[in-house]
Design a protein around this motif. Structure first.
Motif, PDB file in Angstrom:
ATOM      1  N   ILE A   1       0.866  -1.127   0.129  1.00 18.20           N
ATOM      2  CA  ILE A   1      -0.047   0.012  -0.070  1.00 18.20           C
ATOM      3  C   ILE A   1       0.736   1.082   0.136  1.00 18.20           C
ATOM      4  CG2 ILE A   1      -1.709   1.356   1.486  1.00 18.20           C
ATOM      5  CD1 ILE A   1      -2.576  -1.319   2.391  1.00 18.20           C
ATOM      6  N   LEU A   2       0.657   2.111  -0.982  1.00 14.88           N
ATOM      7  CA  LEU A   2       1.507   3.062  -1.053  1.00 14.88           C
ATOM      8  C   LEU A   2       0.738   4.331  -0.062  1.00 14.88           C
ATOM      9  CD1 LEU A   2       3.877   5.111  -2.217  1.00 14.88           C
ATOM     10  CD2 LEU A   2       2.541   5.621  -4.112  1.00 14.88           C
ATOM     11  N   TYR A   3      -0.615   4.682  -0.362  1.00 12.29           N
ATOM     12  CA  TYR A   3      -1.109   5.672   0.418  1.00 12.29           C
ATOM     13  C   TYR A   3      -2.592   5.460   0.502  1.00 12.29           C
ATOM     14  CZ  TYR A   3      -1.507   8.822  -3.544  1.00 12.29           C
ATOM     15  OH  TYR A   3      -1.771   9.334  -4.556  1.00 12.29           O
ATOM     16  N   PRO A   4      -3.570   5.729   1.175  1.00 12.40           N
ATOM     17  CA  PRO A   4      -4.978   5.724   1.033  1.00 12.40           C
ATOM     18  C   PRO A   4      -5.306   6.793   0.107  1.00 12.40           C
ATOM     19  CG  PRO A   4      -4.119   5.923   3.518  1.00 12.40           C
ATOM     20  CD  PRO A   4      -3.039   6.310   2.535  1.00 12.40           C
ATOM     21  N   TRP A   5      -6.342   6.324  -0.947  1.00 13.82           N
ATOM     22  CA  TRP A   5      -6.545   7.207  -1.790  1.00 13.82           C
ATOM     23  C   TRP A   5      -7.735   7.924  -1.780  1.00 13.82           C
ATOM     24  CZ3 TRP A   5      -8.187   5.117  -7.303  1.00 13.82           C
ATOM     25  CH2 TRP A   5      -8.190   6.248  -8.235  1.00 13.82           C
ATOM     26  N   ILE A   6      -8.986   6.943  -1.581  1.00 16.22           N
ATOM     27  CA  ILE A   6     -10.295   7.435  -1.208  1.00 16.22           C
ATOM     28  C   ILE A   6     -10.753   6.821   0.019  1.00 16.22           C
ATOM     29  CG2 ILE A   6     -12.516   7.922  -2.123  1.00 16.22           C
ATOM     30  CD1 ILE A   6     -11.499   7.811  -5.036  1.00 16.22           C
ATOM     31  N   TYR A   7     -11.075   7.686   1.022  1.00 14.87           N
ATOM     32  CA  TYR A   7     -11.870   7.014   2.122  1.00 14.87           C
ATOM     33  C   TYR A   7     -13.169   7.831   2.409  1.00 14.87           C
ATOM     34  CZ  TYR A   7      -8.298   3.840   3.771  1.00 14.87           C
ATOM     35  OH  TYR A   7      -7.539   2.963   4.165  1.00 14.87           O
TER      36      TYR A   7
END
Lengths: 165, 627, 99
Positions: free
Chosen positions: B64-70
């Motif tokens: 996981i690189l980073y959370p995109w849409i939460y």
């Protein structure tokens, strides 16, 4: 009785302020009106305010106005045409405004006194002292702001009256 | 982020960096643009190999690189899904890309868009890597569109040429049709499962009603049909050959067009739970393979023939994934990427030597002048024809044997006929370009290409010769199958084996078909045993059908393009002019006359403003009194 | 005296002042009418404050006087500047508030 006398004087002189053609006459009627209002203050047991009214309004401001009238030599500047259209609307709207003020006065007449500063209480201390205490304790911040406002007004008046901008 | 994650993210990082660098500073980099573009891909390739070794020795993982849409229940990360399938794709994509980039340094030399070209190519490689790595459908969709966009800008790379910009638009619009279905599919997945993550979606497939799985699978397949140029959306790929040849090689043969196959293989769980959708995939693949090969028989443009060949081979792959032989499909994908990339590069080399000429009728006897190109082309052609021991033999045979052993006899027959036609049309090119009589314009100076172009060709040719050996021992016991098999274990077996014919029996039939095709081409174009004109006349309807690409473009023109155009003209002339313009102009006039009246209020007189203010005060007081 | 009587007198004075602002063209007279309106408001403050046995209204009158004094200085400065600019103090000549 005194109230009616002052009322008649105040309303008559106010009318003359706006109706007389000569601005100097208007100014003098306004001074009279201010005296009548000072009289109201006396009836209402606020002698300090009455004194202030005479000193500040009738004394300082009106002298300034008369000075300006004389400075600009306006005493005989009468031939300004009238705009009857505007006048008509103005009269209608102020009749309406007075009517509304009347309505509000009636609406608010149900209010009962809540404060402790009854006339008798004020008389035991003296209204000047009470106003002074309030002004320098509870209202100290507005008081300081007012002083700054006056300073700004002095600078502003100076800038406006300069010959060149 | 541990070392493994860092390894994963380095792979797309360098092409992205290259694309940005070349896109922004390309003007100042001059000839270094080519080196920067190639080096970034080579680094990416090395990292891919490292990742391949890591995954091959251990097991897959998610980075996981980073959370995109939460957004409440909708959670999507920028994250990757690393398993054996994706690392194989990764090595293939970056490997072929690296070779094509190096080749491009020579091919695009002197082009005024040199830096722009490498910037676009790096952007494409970045997008393709992300497409392969994505671990959820949203990210997949984003990069699915991104590769489509890169394809568009690269087809229209020489945008001054009208045919190129038209071809780019055609590719984009036709892809749009498929992608619309794909988008709907992704939405349907979200609506029915509440997530877009691969693992969660696949895990929920068995519990979904059958019809829903079928609809999802078919919608996803619509996207694959568009991207992988399958019938009926195959029409854009031959026109896409207007782009530079390395682009055709990389995007329109080796990588992007195979994304559809990758999609079906990646979503094998979905497809395996819907045998109907899988059969649709298989039969469309089989039909496309046959149709494209049939059209390729009579074309004269080298690149177009190879393009139809690509469509045809993609048909094979869909046939394989459609009957549940996912490993065989991916195997053919890999070997096809190698030999088809090679064929395009050699075709580009021929084109380069012939000053841009692509017409078969104006060539001949080039063998003596460009031996390396000729030999590498023949290697590619043999691989394509399925002649042992070249790679195409192993991969194509794996597919054909599976179709037979799983009982899809119609597909098998179509496949064998296609194999025959494939061998014929590719050797038709060889015999007419490299052998026979010379029809070359004497003013053209034919020469072998520079080393920077021939070395990638040689590398690809050697790969095309040997890459098939990962497919031995044949079929279900091969190295490749055993390597990849684990990824496909969780799919539902809907097409069990019904026959167990030995591999040599089936292989010999397809080798025979291929050899027969080559021999027929030999008879036609070297021996000239038949009068080709006479044969053309005898089989006139068939010939015309093939030569005119089965009239599919014309049918679309009549059925879709012309009515749409007429409707648009109607909209423009009637609806736009009268309704829209009328409404807009009318509104504008209304406002103009109204403001002409209102303007008088703003007369500049201080007293009238004061009066207005007074009236406002009266109105406000009245309002509060009533309230 | 009944509070309403004061308020009505204040209302009459306020209306006369406002009327003067709107119908007179002489800048100085307009200014004087404004002062009249201030005083009408002051009268209201004092009357209501006395009726409710509060002192805040009286304090407010002090502040209104401060503002009126400041305003007088500024307004008369403006009157002089206006006269210098236009050669008259007819307020209808102040008609450039539309640019």
């Amino acid at each position: 009785m005194l109230f009616y006398v002052f009322s008649i004087i105040a309303i008559y002189s106010a009318l003359m302020v706006i109706l007389s053609r000569n601005p100097l006459t208007s100014a003098l009627y306004l001074v009279l009106c201010f005296f009548a209002i000072a009289g109201f203050y006396v009836i209402l047991d606020m002698e300090f305010l009455a004194a202030m009214q005479v000193l500040v309004y009738a004394g300082a401001i009106m002298v300034l106005v008369v000075l300006v009238i004389m400075l600009l030599n306006l005493a005989n500047a009468k031939n300004i045409p009238k705009d009857f259209h505007q006048m008509f609307i103005a009269v209608i709207s102020f009749i309406l405004l007075f009517f509304e003020i009347f309505l509000y006065a009636i609406k608010g007449s149900g209010k009962v006194p809540t404060g402790i500063y009854t006339t008798a209480f004020i008389k035991t201390i003296g209204n000047t002292q009470i106003i002074g205490e309030f002004l320098f304790t509870k209202y100290i911040f507005p008081f300081e702001v007012a002083s700054i406002l006056l300073l700004i007004a002095i600078i502003g008046a100076f800038i406006f009256a300069r010959r060149k901008f | 982020m541990d070392t493994k994650d860092l390894l994963v993210w380095s792979i797309p990082f360098f092409p992205m960096l290259g694309a940005i660098l070349l896109g922004v500073f390309g003007k100042y980099l001059k000839n270094y643009a080519g080196y920067i573009g190639s080096i970034s891909i080579v680094i990416s390739f090395l990292f891919s190999v490292a990742l391949f070794i890591t995954v091959a020795s251990t097991h897959g993982f998610t980075a996981i690189l980073y959370p995109w849409i939460y957004a409440s229940t909708f959670k999507t990360n920028i994250s990757t899904y690393i398993d054996r399938l994706s690392v194989i794709m990764l090595v293939m994509v970056t490997g072929v890309s690296a070779l094509v980039h190096i080749y491009s340094i020579g091919y695009m030399k002197g082009d005024k868009g040199f830096a722009r070209y490498f910037s676009y190519m790096n952007l494409f490689v970045f997008s393709m890597i992300m497409l392969v790595l994505a671990n959820n459908f949203l990210l997949l969709y984003v990069f699915w569109e991104a590769v489509g966009f890169c394809s568009y800008i690269l087809i229209g790379f020489w945008y001054e040429k009208k045919s190129a910009s038209d071809a780019a638009k055609k590719a984009f619009i036709v892809n749009r049709v498929g992608d619309f279905g794909f988008g709907l599919g992704v939405m349907l997945i979200f609506v029915s499962t509440g997530t877009l993550n691969y693992t969660s979606v696949f895990g929920m497939m068995p519990s979904l009603p059958g019809y829903l799985v079928t609809i999802i699978a078919l919608l996803l397949f619509a996207g694959a049909v568009g991207k992988s140029a399958q019938f009926p959306l195959h029409i854009w790929l031959p026109d896409a050959m207007e782009g530079p040849t390395p682009v055709s090689s990389l995007i329109h043969a080796a990588t992007m067009v195979t994304a559809g196959v990758y999609l079906v293989a990646r979503c094998h769980v979905i497809f395996s739970y819907s045998p109907f959708a899988s059969h649709v995939v298989a039969y469309i693949g089989g039909f496309t393979a046959f149709l494209a090969a049939f059209i390729a028989l009579t074309q004269y443009d080298i690149k177009r023939i190879i393009a139809y060949s690509t469509i045809s081979q993609l048909g094979y792959m869909f046939m394989a994934v459609g009957i549940g032989s996912y490993a065989a499909g991916i195997f053919h994908l890999i070997s096809h990427a190698v030999f088809k990339g090679l064929l395009f590069l050699t075709a580009g080399s021929v084109m380069h030597a012939m000053s841009g000429e692509l017409d078969l009728r104006k060539m001949g006897k080039l063998y003596s002048k460009m031996k390396i190109t000729a030999v590498t082309f023949i290697v590619g052609a043999l691989a394509l024809s399925g002649i042992p021991p070249f790679s195409g033999f192993f991969s194509k045979d794996a597919i054909l044997a599976d179709t037979f052993n799983k009982g899809y006899y119609i597909l098998w027959i179509m496949g064998e006929v296609t194999a025959f036609m494939t061998a014929f049309y590719i050797f038709r090119i060889i015999f007419r370009v490299f052998f026979g009589e010379s029809h070359v314009d004497p003013s053209v100076h034919v020469h072998e290409s520079s080393k920077v172009m021939t070395i990638p060709m040689i590398i690809l040719a050697s790969l095309a010769a040997v890459v098939g050996f990962i497919g031995i021992p044949p079929f279900d016991h091969s190295l490749f199958y055993l390597f990849l098999h684990r990824d496909f274990q969780n799919s539902f077996v809907f097409s069990p084996f019904v026959n167990y014919y030995p591999w040599f029996l089936l292989s010999s039939i397809s080798v025979l078909a291929g050899a027969l095709g080559i021999y027929t081409a030999y008879l036609f174009y070297i021996k000239q045993a038949f009068d080709t004109e006479k044969i053309k006349r005898i089989f006139k309807p068939v010939y015309e059908l093939s030569f005119n690409k089965v009239y599919i473009d014309e049918i679309y023109d009549q059925l879709i393009v012309t009515p749409l155009k007429n409707f648009s003209v109607y909209l423009w002339r009637v609806v736009d002019t009268f309704v829209i313009d009328g409404a807009v102009n009318g509104l504008a006039q209304g406002f103009a006359s109204f403001s002409g009246r209102v303007r008088r209020v703003q007369n500049g007189m201080v007293m009238s403003y004061a009066l207005t203010l007074m009236i406002g005060v009266i109105a406000l007081l009245a309002y509060y009194f009533i309230k | 005296m009944d509070i309403n009587a004061y308020l009505i007198v204040a209302g009459i004075l306020f209306s006369i002042g406002g009327l003067g602002v709107l119908i007179r063209k002489n800048l100085i007279v307009v200014f004087m009418s404004l002062e009249l309106m201030f005083n009408a408001a002051n009268l209201g403050f004092v009357a209501v404050s006395g009726y409710l046995n509060l002192i805040s209204g009286d304090i407010f009158v002090i502040f209104v006087m401060v503002v009126a004094a400041a305003e007088a200085a500024i307004a008369l400065g403006i009157a002089i500047a206006f006269y210098r600019e236009k050669g008259t103090i007819n307020i209808d000549k102040a008609n450039e508030l539309k640019w």
